[in-house]
Scaffold this motif. Structure first.
Motif, short mmCIF file in Angstrom:
data_model
loop_
_atom_site.label_atom_id
_atom_site.label_comp_id
_atom_site.label_asym_id
_atom_site.label_seq_id
_atom_site.Cartn_x
_atom_site.Cartn_y
_atom_site.Cartn_z
N LEU A 585 28.41 95.40 -89.53
CA LEU A 585 28.91 95.94 -90.79
C LEU A 585 30.39 96.26 -90.69
CD1 LEU A 585 26.04 98.29 -92.04
CD2 LEU A 585 27.02 96.36 -93.28
N GLU A 586 30.79 96.81 -89.55
CA GLU A 586 32.19 97.19 -89.38
C GLU A 586 33.11 95.98 -89.33
OE1 GLU A 586 32.92 99.96 -86.26
OE2 GLU A 586 31.38 101.38 -86.91
N ILE A 587 32.60 94.84 -88.86
CA ILE A 587 33.45 93.66 -88.77
C ILE A 587 33.23 92.70 -89.95
CG2 ILE A 587 33.56 93.82 -86.26
CD1 ILE A 587 31.54 91.55 -86.08
N GLY A 588 32.39 93.13 -90.92
CA GLY A 588 32.24 92.37 -92.15
C GLY A 588 31.12 91.35 -92.19
N ASP A 589 30.23 91.34 -91.21
CA ASP A 589 29.11 90.38 -91.21
C ASP A 589 27.85 91.10 -91.70
OD1 ASP A 589 27.26 88.42 -90.81
OD2 ASP A 589 27.64 88.14 -88.67
N ALA A 590 27.80 91.32 -93.03
CA ALA A 590 26.72 92.11 -93.60
C ALA A 590 25.38 91.38 -93.55
CB ALA A 590 27.05 92.49 -95.04
N ALA A 591 25.40 90.05 -93.65
CA ALA A 591 24.13 89.29 -93.63
C ALA A 591 23.42 89.46 -92.28
CB ALA A 591 24.41 87.82 -93.91
N SER A 592 24.19 89.36 -91.18
CA SER A 592 23.58 89.56 -89.86
C SER A 592 23.11 91.00 -89.71
CB SER A 592 24.59 89.23 -88.76
OG SER A 592 24.93 87.86 -88.78
N ALA A 593 23.88 91.93 -90.26
CA ALA A 593 23.49 93.34 -90.20
C ALA A 593 22.16 93.58 -90.90
CB ALA A 593 24.58 94.21 -90.81
N GLU A 594 21.99 92.92 -92.05
CA GLU A 594 20.74 93.09 -92.80
C GLU A 594 19.55 92.60 -91.99
OE1 GLU A 594 18.87 91.97 -97.19
OE2 GLU A 594 20.79 91.11 -96.54
N ALA A 595 19.71 91.46 -91.31
CA ALA A 595 18.61 90.92 -90.49
C ALA A 595 18.28 91.87 -89.35
CB ALA A 595 19.00 89.55 -89.95
N ASP A 596 19.31 92.42 -88.70
CA ASP A 596 19.06 93.35 -87.60
C ASP A 596 18.37 94.61 -88.08
OD1 ASP A 596 19.79 92.54 -84.92
OD2 ASP A 596 21.83 92.29 -85.65
N CYS A 597 18.74 95.09 -89.26
CA CYS A 597 18.10 96.30 -89.80
C CYS A 597 16.62 96.06 -90.05
CB CYS A 597 18.79 96.73 -91.09
SG CYS A 597 20.44 97.42 -90.87
N GLY A 598 16.30 94.89 -90.62
CA GLY A 598 14.89 94.58 -90.86
C GLY A 598 14.09 94.55 -89.57
N ARG A 599 14.69 93.95 -88.52
CA ARG A 599 14.00 93.90 -87.22
C ARG A 599 13.86 95.30 -86.64
NH1 ARG A 599 10.11 91.36 -84.56
NH2 ARG A 599 10.55 90.99 -82.35
N ALA A 600 14.88 96.12 -86.77
CA ALA A 600 14.83 97.49 -86.24
C ALA A 600 13.74 98.30 -86.93
CB ALA A 600 16.18 98.17 -86.41
N ILE A 601 13.61 98.13 -88.24
CA ILE A 601 12.57 98.86 -88.98
C ILE A 601 11.19 98.45 -88.49
CG2 ILE A 601 11.51 99.09 -91.26
CD1 ILE A 601 14.41 98.87 -92.40
N ASP A 602 11.00 97.15 -88.28
CA ASP A 602 9.72 96.66 -87.78
C ASP A 602 9.40 97.22 -86.39
OD1 ASP A 602 7.38 95.09 -87.50
OD2 ASP A 602 8.52 93.52 -86.49
N LEU A 603 10.36 97.15 -85.50
CA LEU A 603 10.14 97.61 -84.12
C LEU A 603 9.95 99.12 -84.05
CD1 LEU A 603 12.75 95.38 -82.23
CD2 LEU A 603 10.27 95.09 -82.30
N ALA A 604 10.74 99.87 -84.83
CA ALA A 604 10.58 101.33 -84.83
C ALA A 604 9.21 101.72 -85.36
CB ALA A 604 11.69 101.97 -85.66
N GLY A 605 8.73 100.96 -86.35
CA GLY A 605 7.41 101.26 -86.90
C GLY A 605 6.30 101.08 -85.88
N ARG A 606 6.44 100.12 -84.99
CA ARG A 606 5.42 99.90 -83.96
C ARG A 606 5.34 101.09 -83.01
NH1 ARG A 606 6.80 93.64 -82.20
NH2 ARG A 606 7.00 92.84 -84.33
N ARG A 607 6.47 101.70 -82.74
CA ARG A 607 6.51 102.86 -81.84
C ARG A 607 6.23 104.16 -82.57
NH1 ARG A 607 9.47 103.71 -77.21
NH2 ARG A 607 10.86 105.21 -78.18
N GLY A 608 6.16 104.12 -83.88
CA GLY A 608 6.04 105.36 -84.64
C GLY A 608 7.29 106.21 -84.52
N ASP A 609 8.45 105.55 -84.37
CA ASP A 609 9.73 106.24 -84.13
C ASP A 609 10.39 106.53 -85.47
OD1 ASP A 609 12.22 107.12 -83.28
OD2 ASP A 609 12.27 105.73 -81.59
N ARG A 610 10.13 107.71 -86.03
CA ARG A 610 10.59 108.04 -87.38
C ARG A 610 12.10 108.19 -87.47
NH1 ARG A 610 6.86 112.81 -89.51
NH2 ARG A 610 8.02 112.35 -91.43
#
Length: 742
Positions: A585-610
């Motif tokens: 996001l800081e370097i202007g690549d918002a599309a890649s940032a969006e993909a990483d956020c989706g993956r982070a949400i999925d992985l955090a959900g598996r751990r129950g990491d609120r």
């Protein structure tokens, strides 16, 4: 946390059956298996002794192309074990599945999304045959659920066959109506008069008369095992006609006939070898010699094979065999009759033999069979870290359920801590607290020895870990401070190091030095799980102070360690994905940032990491805004609601406020009286779970009520919360009632 390790594959499970000498040739039935609609499921279903395996062996012998074969056993209740073997079998047919096998180690893995669907995609261009035998032994909602999914979407190029004693849970009625099922059952497998004559002729070496054949067909009703038993008896009978007249021909009197017509023809030493070796599921000369204290097992097995006494080869080189299931069951009964205490002693010795060989699965199974629970607990305790590393949580949990833990406080304490660790790995925070409360009672009753103080340190770490996952950061700091002075067992040292800094990080404290110290511990203990997690936290901390270069380096290391150790599917990588999203996001690549956020949400959900889930949603809102998405408010709303539900909001409250200002939005709490609207409609399965939320059932109990797995319940819960814009069960019930869904 344990480190990554190698997987163990039981080769005998992957060897297809071979056509045995003298077997009745079933060309017509094999032809039926080849007929039918493209994509139809082949199902051979009949009780033991009806020739299912021989039909499959003959069918496979005539098929073109590669074959992936797996024989199910009771240990496959663990979905990790079952899928590891099925993937291995498919991989040996030229399909690239290495990454999928390594994904299986990740806890709370959504099998359909992470294993089944990618596997099906890779099978699309492969013309091959997949056979799953002994499917009746497959137990456990999660593994059956995942197999059902695979069968439903397997590509037409793959010919899929299952073999079972009972109807498997594979939606057979629906397939039958759709014409997508080729069934072979008892009625099809019955031996004709010609088949019966062929079996008896091969067994006796003499062509039987029509009267004998007709009588056997009538008395056995075409049961292949009954015909074979009759042939064995006729081989030495002085009055064939009289024998056939009195032959029962069914399994009710199989014991009498085996005793009088099979064992009676063998000397005592061979009978002893047969009955005693039956405690083994697989026979080879070295194992039999060591277990039975003999030196002639090779000759004994060779003689049994030569006389065709229900001995089936399990490899291509004649080194490994097994007894026919019916025969083995009967031999064990006969062993108990002849030598009442020997079976227990043999299981006890087998447990130690397989432990010496490094096979904990067989060792523990034999220990359970011997009621040698103390030894079984010892093996399980040593094997648990490696099995948890491989993702075999279900196996460890099954051992814990099956092994009787002594009543003394030490054994009960260790059991409670093991179950708490399993719960942490699964992200089941409520279960962590329950098991730690159990541990407290036993700790209070034990002397304050050095070892018990370390176990108390483990207990405090587990409670602190649970508080961290649920966002009670101040409580987490307090518990982890209790654990630090007394220490924890070595496998948990790196976990304690990063958790202490993580709890303070969420409270807004500067923890870069703490995370660097945690890195040192992770490297010293070779804990790759902790290493990738700490790298993710450190990268976020460096971004907080504007050090992009340091953050990029830490992110790169996290992903390289994850790649080289196959940890990409573990929840430990969620924070690294968040850091990479922030940097992009800081370097202007918002599309890649969006993909990483989706993956982070999925992985955090598996751990129950609120907390990590809330942070990932904040970053997702920023990424969606940056790429011009219409509604970045949706993830922001979810993040705000998640943060409000945390016991301690810490730095997340400030990050949410900054995000609102960046997006030029007002705080997203809905005005009084305004009815919330679901982001998406709830599916039928989600509605079924929603109806259970007002009650008192825990998530595991909900899964049992709906006949779905614990992980599936967790996935549905996350989807319901997301669609309703809530973060807790109480909120979900309240909003659902306001919407008229309940």
């Amino acid at each position: 946390m344990p480190d990554p390790g190698d997987f163990v594959v039981v080769e005998a499970k992957l060897r297809p059956p071979r056509v045995l000498p003298g077997a009745v040739m079933r060309a017509a039935l094999a032809g039926r298996l080849d007929a039918g609609s493209v994509g139809a499921l082949r199902a051979v279903i009949a009780p033991a002794g009806w020739g299912k395996s021989q039909l499959i062996a003959q069918w496979l012998a005539e098929r073109q192309g590669p074959v992936a074969y797996v024989a199910v056993d009771p240990a496959d209740r663990d979905p990790t074990r079952f899928w590891r073997h099925l993937l291995t079998a498919i991989g040996r047919c030229g399909v690239d599945i290495d990454d999928l096998i390594h994904r299986l180690r990740a806890p709370a893995l959504p099998l359909e999304a992470e294993i089944v669907e990618p596997l099906v995609d890779r099978l699309a261009d492969h013309d091959m045959t997949v056979v799953i035998e002994d499917l009746h032994l497959l137990e456990g909602v999660e593994v059956i659920e995942s197999l059902e999914s695979f069968v439903d979407i397997v590509p037409p190029a793959v010919t899929l066959a299952v073999v079972s004693r009972t109807d498997p849970h594979l939606h057979l009625p629906r397939r039958r109506v759709a014409g997508m099922l080729i069934e072979i059952g008892v009625g099809d497998l019955r031996l004709s008069a010609a088949d019966t004559a062929a079996v008896v002729g091969h067994t006796t070496g003499v062509e039987p008369g029509d009267e004998i054949v007709g009588s056997l067909v009538t008395t056995t009703e075409g049961w292949p095992t009954g015909v074979y038993l009759a042939g064995l008896s006729l081989r030495s009978s002085a009055d064939p006609a009289g024998f056939v007249e009195g032959f029962a021909g069914d399994d009710r009197l199989i014991s009498d006939y085996l005793a009088s017509e099979v064992l009676a023809k063998l000397d005592d030493d061979r009978v002893r070898f047969l009955t005693q070796s039956a405690v083994l599921t697989e026979l080879d000369a070295a194992t039999c010699n060591e277990l039975l204290d003999r030196d002639d097992a090779a000759g004994q097995i060779e003689a049994l094979v030569r006389t065709n006494v229900f001995v089936i080869p399990t490899d291509e080189h004649g080194r490994s065999y097994r007894y026919h299931h019916l025969f083995r069951d009967w031999l064990l009964i006969e062993l108990d009759r002849r030598e009442p205490r020997t079976r227990t002693e043999l299981h006890r010795r087998a447990a130690r033999l397989f432990d010496r060989r490094g096979d904990p699965q067989e060792a523990v199974d034999h220990a359970i069979a011997a009621d040698d629970h103390a030894f079984g607990l010892s093996v399980a305790g040593r094997a648990a870290p490696r099995l948890l590393r491989e993702g075999a949580l279900a196996t460890v949990a099954h051992w814990d359920d099956s092994l009787v833990v002594p009543d003394e406080h030490d054994g009960q304490l260790r059991r409670a801590l093991l179950r708490a660790w399993i719960a942490v790995i699964e992200g089941d925070v409520d279960a962590v607290h329950r098991w730690c409360w159990t541990a407290d009672a036993h700790l209070d009753a034990l002397e304050s020895t050095d070892e018990n103080r370390v176990l108390a340190g483990d207990r405090s770490l587990l409670v602190g870990y649970a508080h961290l996952l649920e966002g009670a950061f101040a409580k987490a700091v307090a518990e982890l401070q209790v654990a630090a002075p007394v220490g924890v067992r070595r496998p948990a040292e790196a976990t304690l190091a990063w958790a202490r800094s993580a709890a303070r990080y969420w409270l807004g404290e500067h923890e870069i030095d703490g995370f660097r110290d945690a890195l040192t511990v992770s490297v010293r203990t070779a804990d790759m799980f902790a290493l990738v997690l700490v790298r993710g936290y450190l990268a976020n901390s460096l971004l907080d102070i504007g050090d992009r270069t340091g953050a990029q380096s830490s992110i790169d290391v996290a992903f390289e360690v994850a790649r080289s150790n196959r940890l990409e599917s573990f929840g430990h990588m969620a924070m690294a994905h968040v850091a990479r999203a922030r940097l992009n996001l800081e370097i202007g690549d918002a599309a890649s940032a969006e993909a990483d956020c989706g993956r982070a949400i999925d992985l955090a959900g598996r751990r129950g990491d609120r907390p990590v889930d809330a942070l990932a949603h904040l970053m997702l809102a920023r990424a969606m805004h940056a790429v011009g998405r219409d509604d970045p408010a949706s993830p922001l709303r979810l993040a705000r609601q998640e943060i409000r539900a945390l016991p301690d909001t810490g730095l997340l409250h400030e990050l949410a406020a900054v995000t609102e200002r960046q997006l030029r939005m007002e705080p997203l709490a809905p005005p009084p009286g305004r009815l919330p609207v679901p982001i998406e409609a709830l599916t039928n399965r989600e509605m079924a779970l929603l109806r259970l939320l007002p009650g008192t059932l825990r998530q595991r109990e909900m899964g049992e009520a709906l006949n779905v797995s614990f992980n599936t319940v967790k996935t549905y819960n996350r989807q319901i919360y997301r669609k309703l814009g809530v973060t807790s069960r109480v909120e979900a019930v309240a909003v659902a009632r306001r919407l008229g869904l309940l």
